[in-house]
Design an enzyme around this catalytic site. Structure first.
Site, short mmCIF file in Angstrom:
data_model
loop_
_atom_site.label_atom_id
_atom_site.label_comp_id
_atom_site.label_asym_id
_atom_site.label_seq_id
_atom_site.Cartn_x
_atom_site.Cartn_y
_atom_site.Cartn_z
N LEU A 24 7.37 0.40 1.98
CA LEU A 24 7.11 1.26 1.03
C LEU A 24 7.05 0.73 -0.32
CD1 LEU A 24 6.65 4.36 1.09
CD2 LEU A 24 8.87 4.69 0.22
N HIS A 25 6.08 0.67 -1.26
CA HIS A 25 6.05 -0.01 -2.53
C HIS A 25 4.93 0.53 -3.47
CE1 HIS A 25 2.94 -2.56 -1.00
NE2 HIS A 25 2.59 -2.61 -2.14
#
Ligand code: UD1
Length: 365
Positions: free
Chosen positions: A206-207
């Protein structure tokens, strides 16, 4: 002899450039190759470890731009890249993907009349709130050779009026690296499996700003991860920007059931990914790698620039709210979603895209 200058900047660039440099080195006396790292990613585990594992040569230059706002980062790359082009005067620059370094270097080259080859051209999410979409559209418009990974990319470029002779359908070069290194990654698995002591797990990455920068969205995703982890353990190698946001907001992940790790090296990540029951991500590359591997992938985004991953049946888009995520996970954990014996990856995702790219540059004027 053609002088080719390759640009890398951020983590997803390294695995795209490595096989091209390798393929071009097999042409005797045809190419002189230079590698420039912009320094957009600078942590050892976001950058150096990839050079070691992928066999990339040490960069001839590192521009050391580091972090900053989009404007600062893009401007820094441009300012520091211009003198490099003036000094080395390459015949072509090769820029991969859609990160800020890609567009910044392409812009500089275009103003100096240096030809640009864009690797992974033509992908479109049609979502201009995504910084990468702006980088993709603009880089393609000023590139001379558009090296596409999939048929949808060819259609997008034709639709935008790019002349057919500039479009080279070469396939997915990131998959070249995966094909080459999957056996090596597999050797790592027994040690990793022993270390984590898990046989069933979900892998999470997740980014993306749309998930991480909005407080409500990130809080919902963290809540969903804690809920999912009660059912199945999670391995979560965490991007530095995500870790910073989670810490600064005081959000808590259930660390009994969620293995929160530093970003993994290429080989470790591939080993873990290949053994995951399911992957939950907002990455572009992970959507493609799971598609090649035939592993179920849930993408926490409203759209994707890689629609072939959806039509292949391995990837679905999900909303970030807990209900949607938990329902999708339960549905996808059904064993019938595992790769079928007759599963075929998309066309030209076959480990030989870099050879087609090298041939295109060899035959170029
Ligand atoms: C960039 C790309 C994104 C890609 C991602 C892969 C753009 C616009 N975005 O996003 O498309 O999917 O790389 O990882 O180019 N940071 C560190 N150490 C590092 C690098 C970053 O701590 O080595 C932190 C910094 O706080 C930095 C933040 O991460 O401000 C964001 O880094 P940046 O390169 O701006 O974008 P990414 O989110 O990594």
């Amino acid at each position: 002899m053609k002088r080719i200058l390759f640009v890398v900047g951020a983590r997803p660039n390294f695995m795209k450039i490595a096989p091209i440099m390798e393929a071009m080195s097999r042409y005797a006396n045809a190419f002189e190759q230079l590698l420039v790292h912009t320094g957009q990613h600078y942590d050892a585990n976001m950058s150096q470890v990839f050079f070691d594992e992928l066999g990339l040569p040490k960069p001839d230059l590192n521009l050391q731009v580091g972090s900053g706002s989009h404007a600062q980062q893009t401007a820094q790359v441009m300012q520091r890249f211009e003198p490099v082009l003036l000094e080395y005067k390459p015949d072509w620059i090769v820029v991969p993907g859609d990160v800020n370094s890609t567009l910044a270097c392409a812009l500089v080259a275009s103003k100096l009349g240096i030809k640009i080859a864009h690797v992974e051209a033509g992908l479109r999410s049609f979502d201009r709130t995504m910084p990468e979409e702006i980088n993709r559209v603009l880089t393609d418009q000023i590139s001379d050779m558009l090296l596409t990974p999939s048929e949808d990319a060819n259609a997008n470029l034709r639709h935008e009026g790019i002349p057919q002779e500039r479009i080279h359908f070469v396939g997915n070069v990131m998959i070249d690296t995966l094909v080459r290194l999957l056996p090596k990654a597999a050797e790592r698995w027994p040690t990793l499996a022993h270390y984590y002591g898990l046989d069933r797990f979900v892998l999470v990455t997740l980014h993306r700003p749309s998930n991480v920068d909005r407080t409500d969205t990130l809080a919902e995703i963290v809540h969903a991860l804690n809920t999912i982890a009660a059912e199945i353990p999670i391995i979560f190698p965490i991007h530095p920007r995500t870790r910073k946001r989670i810490d600064s907001l005081g959000l808590t992940l259930d660390q009994q059931r969620i293995y929160l790790l530093e970003p993994l090296s290429y080989l470790d990540f591939l080993a873990v990914q290949a053994h995951a029951q399911l992957v939950l991500t907002d990455s572009g590359g992970v959507q493609e790698e799971t598609t090649y591997l035939g592993i179920p992938c849930l993408t926490i985004r409203a759209n994707t620039e890689r629609p072939v991953t959806i039509t292949q049946g391995t990837n679905i888009l999900v909303n970030h709210n807990t209900g949607a995520l938990v329902t999708a996970i339960e549905h996808f954990l059904d064993p019938t979603f595992r790769r079928q014996n007759n599963y075929q990856p998309p066309r030209y995702w076959d480990g030989t895209a870099a050879e087609r790219i090298a041939a295109s540059l060899y035959n170029s004027r």
